[in-house]
Design a protein around this motif. Structure first.
Motif, short mmCIF file in Angstrom:
data_model
loop_
_atom_site.label_atom_id
_atom_site.label_comp_id
_atom_site.label_asym_id
_atom_site.label_seq_id
_atom_site.Cartn_x
_atom_site.Cartn_y
_atom_site.Cartn_z
N GLN A 47 -11.94 -10.04 6.05
CA GLN A 47 -11.44 -8.86 5.35
C GLN A 47 -11.90 -7.58 6.06
OE1 GLN A 47 -9.48 -8.79 2.25
NE2 GLN A 47 -9.22 -6.74 3.11
N ASP A 51 -9.48 -4.83 7.80
CA ASP A 51 -9.51 -3.44 7.34
C ASP A 51 -9.71 -2.50 8.53
OD1 ASP A 51 -9.12 -4.23 4.73
OD2 ASP A 51 -11.24 -4.07 4.16
N THR A 102 -3.80 -8.42 2.26
CA THR A 102 -4.13 -7.55 3.40
C THR A 102 -3.35 -7.96 4.63
OG1 THR A 102 -6.35 -7.08 2.55
CG2 THR A 102 -6.00 -6.76 4.90
#
Length: 268
Positions: A47, A51, A102
């Motif tokens: 993650q 990001d 995401t």
């Protein structure tokens, strides 16, 4: 690539991140002895890397692969059994859902490079990625039904990537399919001999990286959003997207380059 925008990693990190040149970021799941099972630590590291990539305009395409003998064997069942409380389980699946969303919403296209096995949440990862290339000996499965835990979250991505009956066969039988069957049903785009997997994926990534990154981001977002709309709404939305796209300098440059029979020069 803007190295300062990307998180530093050590060789022991659960996810490795490196630049592969030409705007290509390579993410490697790095729990090889555990078949890259998606522990909370691995999902958190992935993650964080995604990001950072989302905020780095120098990255144009992402390759997701696994270290060791497999791509990803799904969730870490030992970790799940060691933390069986409802709050812990809910946190695990929230983290997984956020991770998959995401990838879907990342401005850059993501290519899954699959070898060995991709099972349960590992198969979910493949289905979630924008493109997938598999080694010819790769295997795919959603086997949760065999251990009393139906693959409901993998089902979300799988059912959007392959035809309904193909998805249900995988989910209800829990049996593995080979790379050629995964290609036939549309779970993967291409199948390559194991020795040629790296080169096949890199060549695909290079071809994508040569496109305008702004246009790629517009197109990826539009593809996801129009699929959620009724037909008439989808056309109205797509027309608005194309209008915005046409206002970009890259669109004008691309058209001029085509008419002048020269390579386009995209804005940095």
């Amino acid at each position: 690539m803007s190295a300062s925008a990307l998180p530093a990693v050590t060789p022991e990190a659960p996810v490795l991140l490196r630049e592969d040149g030409a705007g290509i970021a390579v993410l490697t799941l790095n729990r090889g002895p555990a078949r890259n099972a998606l522990s909370l630590a691995l999902m958190a590291a992935l993650q964080a890397a995604l990001d950072a990539i989302a905020a780095d305009p120098a990255v144009r395409v992402v390759i997701l692969k696994g270290a060791g003998p497999a791509f990803c064997a799904g969730h870490d069942l030992r970790e799940m059994r060691a933390n069986p409380g409802r709050e812990a389980v809910e946190a695990l699946f929230r983290a997984c859902a956020r991770l998959m969303l995401t990838i879907t919403r990342l401005p850059q296209p993501v290519i899954a490079q699959v070898h060995g096995i991709a099972t349960a949440a590992g198969c979910q990862l493949v289905a979630t990625c924008d493109l997938a290339v598999a080694a010819d000996d790769a295997r795919f499965a959603t086997p949760g039904v065999n251990i009393g835990l139906f693959c409901s979250t993998p089902m979300v991505a799988l059912s959007r990537a392959v035809p309904r009956k193909a998805a249900l066969e995988m989910l209800l039988l829990g049996e593995p399919i080979d790379a050629s069957e995964a290609h036939r049903i549309g779970l993967v785009n291409r199948v390559a001999a194991g020795a040629e997997l790296d080169g096949t994926v890199r060549e695909m990534a290079l071809r994508i990286a040569a496109k305008s990154p702004r246009v790629l981001a517009i197109g990826k977002e539009a593809f996801a959003r129009q699929g959620e709309l009724a037909l008439e709404q989808a056309y109205a939305y797509a027309a608005e997207v194309m209008t915005r796209n046409m206002m970009l300098a890259d669109a004008r440059e691309g058209i001029d380059a085509f008419l002048q029979k020269r390579p386009p020069r995209w804005e940095p």
